[in-house]
Design a protein around this motif. Structure first.
Motif, PDB file in Angstrom:
ATOM      1  N   MET A   1       3.845 -29.124  -2.836  1.00 51.82           N
ATOM      2  CA  MET A   1       3.027 -28.029  -3.291  1.00 51.82           C
ATOM      3  C   MET A   1       3.956 -26.920  -3.786  1.00 51.82           C
ATOM      4  SD  MET A   1       0.297 -25.635  -1.260  1.00 51.82           S
ATOM      5  CE  MET A   1      -0.900 -26.936  -1.206  1.00 51.82           C
ATOM      6  N   ILE A   2       3.549 -26.279  -4.835  1.00 51.82           N
ATOM      7  CA  ILE A   2       4.264 -25.118  -5.352  1.00 51.82           C
ATOM      8  C   ILE A   2       3.385 -23.904  -5.114  1.00 51.82           C
ATOM      9  CG2 ILE A   2       5.125 -23.994  -7.431  1.00 51.82           C
ATOM     10  CD1 ILE A   2       5.899 -26.758  -8.424  1.00 51.82           C
ATOM     11  N   ILE A   3       3.989 -22.844  -4.564  1.00 53.45           N
ATOM     12  CA  ILE A   3       3.247 -21.621  -4.296  1.00 53.45           C
ATOM     13  C   ILE A   3       3.823 -20.520  -5.176  1.00 53.45           C
ATOM     14  CG2 ILE A   3       2.589 -19.921  -2.560  1.00 53.45           C
ATOM     15  CD1 ILE A   3       2.938 -22.173  -0.475  1.00 53.45           C
ATOM     16  N   SER A   4       2.937 -19.849  -5.899  1.00 56.13           N
ATOM     17  CA  SER A   4       3.336 -18.762  -6.783  1.00 56.13           C
ATOM     18  C   SER A   4       2.454 -17.556  -6.523  1.00 56.13           C
ATOM     19  CB  SER A   4       3.174 -19.208  -8.238  1.00 56.13           C
ATOM     20  OG  SER A   4       3.401 -18.130  -9.119  1.00 56.13           O
TER      21      SER A   4
ATOM     22  N   LEU B   1       3.844 -24.654 -14.593  1.00 53.71           N
ATOM     23  CA  LEU B   1       3.648 -26.004 -14.076  1.00 53.71           C
ATOM     24  C   LEU B   1       3.599 -27.012 -15.224  1.00 53.71           C
ATOM     25  CD1 LEU B   1       3.264 -27.353 -11.311  1.00 53.71           C
ATOM     26  CD2 LEU B   1       0.814 -27.157 -11.654  1.00 53.71           C
ATOM     27  N   GLU B   2       2.887 -26.677 -16.294  1.00 51.90           N
ATOM     28  CA  GLU B   2       2.813 -27.565 -17.453  1.00 51.90           C
ATOM     29  C   GLU B   2       4.167 -27.698 -18.138  1.00 51.90           C
ATOM     30  OE1 GLU B   2      -0.299 -26.012 -19.913  1.00 51.90           O
ATOM     31  OE2 GLU B   2      -1.825 -26.374 -18.372  1.00 51.90           O
ATOM     32  N   GLU B   3       4.888 -26.586 -18.265  1.00 52.40           N
ATOM     33  CA  GLU B   3       6.190 -26.599 -18.934  1.00 52.40           C
ATOM     34  C   GLU B   3       7.206 -27.451 -18.186  1.00 52.40           C
ATOM     35  OE1 GLU B   3       9.781 -23.457 -19.511  1.00 52.40           O
ATOM     36  OE2 GLU B   3       7.783 -22.737 -20.055  1.00 52.40           O
TER      37      GLU B   3
ATOM     38  N   PRO C   1       5.225 -32.504 -10.509  1.00 51.90           N
ATOM     39  CA  PRO C   1       4.083 -33.309 -10.043  1.00 51.90           C
ATOM     40  C   PRO C   1       3.477 -32.793  -8.735  1.00 51.90           C
ATOM     41  CG  PRO C   1       6.103 -34.369  -9.385  1.00 51.90           C
ATOM     42  CD  PRO C   1       6.501 -33.123 -10.151  1.00 51.90           C
ATOM     43  N   PHE C   2       3.379 -31.494  -8.589  1.00 55.37           N
ATOM     44  CA  PHE C   2       2.908 -30.922  -7.337  1.00 55.37           C
ATOM     45  C   PHE C   2       1.621 -30.135  -7.554  1.00 55.37           C
ATOM     46  CE2 PHE C   2       7.574 -31.095  -7.055  1.00 55.37           C
ATOM     47  CZ  PHE C   2       7.697 -31.974  -5.999  1.00 55.37           C
TER      48      PHE C   2
ATOM     49  N   ASP D   1       7.299 -31.378   5.359  1.00 53.65           N
ATOM     50  CA  ASP D   1       6.945 -32.797   5.305  1.00 53.65           C
ATOM     51  C   ASP D   1       5.437 -33.007   5.493  1.00 53.65           C
ATOM     52  OD1 ASP D   1       6.392 -32.726   8.067  1.00 53.65           O
ATOM     53  OD2 ASP D   1       8.277 -33.697   8.612  1.00 53.65           O
ATOM     54  N   SER D   2       5.031 -34.263   5.474  1.00 56.46           N
ATOM     55  CA  SER D   2       3.605 -34.594   5.568  1.00 56.46           C
ATOM     56  C   SER D   2       3.016 -34.255   6.938  1.00 56.46           C
ATOM     57  CB  SER D   2       3.381 -36.066   5.248  1.00 56.46           C
ATOM     58  OG  SER D   2       4.090 -36.881   6.171  1.00 56.46           O
ATOM     59  N   GLU D   3       3.874 -34.043   7.936  1.00 60.97           N
ATOM     60  CA  GLU D   3       3.411 -33.638   9.266  1.00 60.97           C
ATOM     61  C   GLU D   3       3.390 -32.110   9.404  1.00 60.97           C
ATOM     62  OE1 GLU D   3       2.391 -35.869  11.597  1.00 60.97           O
ATOM     63  OE2 GLU D   3       2.693 -37.374  10.033  1.00 60.97           O
TER      64      GLU D   3
END
Length: 114
Positions: free
Chosen positions: A1-4, A15-17, A21-22, A81-83
């Motif tokens: 995930m990307i947080i802005s 994100l498009e540029e 894939p997040f 991580d996923s946890e």
């Protein structure tokens, strides 16, 4: 995930540029930024090192007319991580302070797949 914390249209353009894939989360009130200890600093943002970086890269940033970002907000790089365990934390000292991409990819490669 990307947080802005940036305005949603600008964050989506980034994100498009980049083709990242997040999932993108826009944290306009910066609750997540504060919870990770990310600061805003006029003096560190406008250091000679940062001004030189921006001057060299002036034409590479897409033009966007709208709500402006807080240029003094500092960012960071975090891997969770996923946890939901924090595996890597790198709060940036100034806007151009980032860990090497190879280091981030090595940490991500070592994580168990979801």
């Amino acid at each position: 995930m990307i947080i802005s914390f940036g305005a949603p249209p600008f964050a989506r353009a980034w994100l498009e540029e980049t083709g990242a894939p997040f999932t993108l989360l826009v944290d306009t009130d910066r609750k997540v930024y504060r919870s990770y200890g990310l600061e805003a600093s006029f003096w560190r943002t406008w250091s000679l090192r940062t001004i030189w970086y921006y001057a060299r890269n002036w034409g590479r940033r897409p033009e966007w007319e709208g709500e402006q970002e807080d240029l003094n907000q500092l960012g960071g790089d975090f891997i969770i991580d996923s946890e939901r365990t924090l595996r890597f934390a790198y709060p940036s000292y100034d806007p151009v302070d980032r860990p090497p991409v190879d280091q981030l990819l090595t940490i991500i490669d070592q994580l168990d797949p979801e």
